[in-house]
Design a protein around this motif. Sequence first.
Motif, short mmCIF file in Angstrom:
data_model
loop_
_atom_site.label_atom_id
_atom_site.label_comp_id
_atom_site.label_asym_id
_atom_site.label_seq_id
_atom_site.Cartn_x
_atom_site.Cartn_y
_atom_site.Cartn_z
N TYR A 117 0.82 -1.21 0.00
CA TYR A 117 0.00 0.00 0.00
C TYR A 117 0.85 1.26 0.00
CZ TYR A 117 -4.64 -2.02 0.15
OH TYR A 117 -5.79 -2.68 -0.20
N ALA A 118 2.08 1.17 0.49
CA ALA A 118 2.97 2.33 0.51
C ALA A 118 3.65 2.56 -0.83
CB ALA A 118 4.03 2.15 1.60
N GLU A 119 3.79 1.51 -1.63
CA GLU A 119 4.50 1.61 -2.91
C GLU A 119 3.78 2.56 -3.86
OE1 GLU A 119 7.36 0.22 -4.30
OE2 GLU A 119 7.85 -0.45 -2.30
N ASN A 120 4.57 3.37 -4.52
CA ASN A 120 4.03 4.23 -5.56
C ASN A 120 5.11 4.40 -6.60
OD1 ASN A 120 2.24 5.79 -6.91
ND2 ASN A 120 2.56 7.62 -5.65
N PRO A 121 5.02 3.84 -7.76
CA PRO A 121 3.89 3.08 -8.27
C PRO A 121 3.81 1.71 -7.63
CG PRO A 121 5.67 3.00 -9.85
CD PRO A 121 6.12 3.90 -8.74
N ARG A 122 2.66 1.08 -7.76
CA ARG A 122 2.43 -0.25 -7.17
C ARG A 122 3.18 -1.28 -7.99
NH1 ARG A 122 -2.72 2.43 -6.99
NH2 ARG A 122 -3.22 1.63 -9.03
N LYS A 123 4.32 -1.71 -7.46
CA LYS A 123 5.15 -2.67 -8.20
C LYS A 123 4.75 -4.11 -7.95
CE LYS A 123 9.15 -1.23 -6.75
NZ LYS A 123 10.56 -0.93 -6.55
N GLY A 124 4.19 -4.40 -6.79
CA GLY A 124 3.88 -5.79 -6.47
C GLY A 124 5.16 -6.58 -6.25
N CYS A 125 5.07 -7.87 -6.46
CA CYS A 125 6.21 -8.76 -6.33
C CYS A 125 6.78 -9.00 -7.73
CB CYS A 125 5.75 -10.07 -5.70
SG CYS A 125 6.96 -11.41 -5.78
N PHE A 126 8.05 -8.79 -7.90
CA PHE A 126 8.69 -8.95 -9.21
C PHE A 126 8.49 -10.37 -9.74
CE2 PHE A 126 13.07 -8.91 -11.51
CZ PHE A 126 12.48 -8.62 -12.72
N CYS A 127 8.60 -11.37 -8.88
CA CYS A 127 8.45 -12.75 -9.32
C CYS A 127 7.00 -13.03 -9.73
CB CYS A 127 8.88 -13.71 -8.22
SG CYS A 127 8.87 -15.43 -8.74
N VAL A 139 2.85 -13.78 -14.04
CA VAL A 139 1.66 -13.37 -14.77
C VAL A 139 2.02 -12.96 -16.21
CG1 VAL A 139 -0.18 -11.63 -14.87
CG2 VAL A 139 0.43 -12.69 -12.68
N GLU A 140 3.11 -12.21 -16.37
CA GLU A 140 3.46 -11.69 -17.69
C GLU A 140 4.11 -12.72 -18.61
OE1 GLU A 140 5.99 -8.09 -19.88
OE2 GLU A 140 6.44 -8.55 -17.78
N LEU A 141 5.09 -13.45 -18.13
CA LEU A 141 5.91 -14.30 -19.00
C LEU A 141 5.70 -15.80 -18.87
CD1 LEU A 141 9.32 -12.40 -18.77
CD2 LEU A 141 7.61 -12.27 -20.59
N ALA A 142 5.43 -16.28 -17.66
CA ALA A 142 5.36 -17.73 -17.44
C ALA A 142 4.34 -18.45 -18.33
CB ALA A 142 5.10 -18.03 -15.97
N PRO A 143 3.20 -17.84 -18.64
CA PRO A 143 2.23 -18.57 -19.47
C PRO A 143 2.73 -18.93 -20.87
CG PRO A 143 1.13 -16.77 -18.36
CD PRO A 143 2.62 -16.59 -18.14
N HIS A 144 3.73 -18.20 -21.38
CA HIS A 144 4.20 -18.48 -22.74
C HIS A 144 5.72 -18.59 -22.86
CE1 HIS A 144 3.61 -14.10 -22.32
NE2 HIS A 144 4.78 -14.03 -22.90
N ASP A 145 6.41 -18.72 -21.73
CA ASP A 145 7.86 -18.89 -21.77
C ASP A 145 8.24 -19.92 -20.70
OD1 ASP A 145 10.71 -18.57 -21.23
OD2 ASP A 145 10.60 -16.77 -22.48
N GLU A 146 8.64 -21.09 -21.16
CA GLU A 146 8.91 -22.20 -20.25
C GLU A 146 10.00 -21.88 -19.22
OE1 GLU A 146 9.81 -27.00 -20.33
OE2 GLU A 146 10.07 -25.84 -22.17
N LYS A 147 11.03 -21.15 -19.64
CA LYS A 147 12.12 -20.82 -18.71
C LYS A 147 11.58 -20.03 -17.52
CE LYS A 147 16.40 -19.90 -19.54
NZ LYS A 147 17.65 -19.41 -20.06
N PHE A 148 10.72 -19.05 -17.79
CA PHE A 148 10.20 -18.23 -16.70
C PHE A 148 9.09 -18.94 -15.94
CE2 PHE A 148 12.36 -15.14 -19.40
CZ PHE A 148 13.24 -14.65 -18.44
N GLU A 149 8.42 -19.87 -16.57
CA GLU A 149 7.48 -20.73 -15.85
C GLU A 149 8.24 -21.53 -14.79
OE1 GLU A 149 5.06 -24.86 -16.63
OE2 GLU A 149 5.36 -23.54 -18.35
N ILE A 150 9.37 -22.09 -15.19
CA ILE A 150 10.19 -22.89 -14.27
C ILE A 150 10.80 -22.02 -13.17
CG2 ILE A 150 12.29 -24.29 -14.11
CD1 ILE A 150 11.52 -25.35 -16.97
N LEU A 151 11.37 -20.90 -13.55
CA LEU A 151 12.02 -20.02 -12.56
C LEU A 151 11.02 -19.52 -11.52
CD1 LEU A 151 14.44 -17.89 -14.76
CD2 LEU A 151 15.06 -19.61 -13.06
#
Length: 193
Positions: free
Chosen positions: A96-106, A111-123
């Motif tokens: 709630y303090a973050e601005n901009p709201r970065k969330g968790c990098f992992c 959400v962004e890469l794992a669905p279509h990149d096996e390496k990032f799905e595994i990582l």
Amino acid sequence: MGRIREFDEDQVLDAAMQLFWEKGYEATSLSDLTSRMGIQRPSIYSAFGGKKELFEAALRKYTMTRASLIRAKLQSNPSVKEGFRTFFEDVIVEEYAENPRKGCFCINTMVELAPHDEKFEILTREHQMYLAVIFEETIERGIQSGELEIGVNAKALSQALLLSLIGLTVLIKSRPERSFIDNSIEVILTLLK
């Protein structure tokens, strides 16, 4: 004989990590990276490879650092229940303090890469499983100390807490009412009773 690097590799990797964390992989250009990192494209290629390899290095650095911090935070509290309460509350305050709201990098990468990149799905899956192990070890410590019941399934409970953490972290990016999150945390923590 190769040229001596005129930059601190750890510092430029931190800069890249922050930028990828803020913007995501796709929205970050090489120009953005050179500007933020303070080095030129040939130096990026020489030190890290391409953009994808740089992103992977940044993600690995983040997950290692984050897991160490989580382990230390949970181990430093003599009470397992209070350790998890403090951990979840700190996540909420941080988000709630973050601005901009970065969330968790992992999680963002999941959400962004794992669905279509096996390496990032595994990582990203490896990081999740590592956190589940940290949670499980903490729960087992609570069972051994008598704070938690002997019949508690430490593995299943650690997985449920991890799932709750991931869901909360994603949900908070949309800034729901704080009471919604606080009430959810109270229910999640009843799993430890």
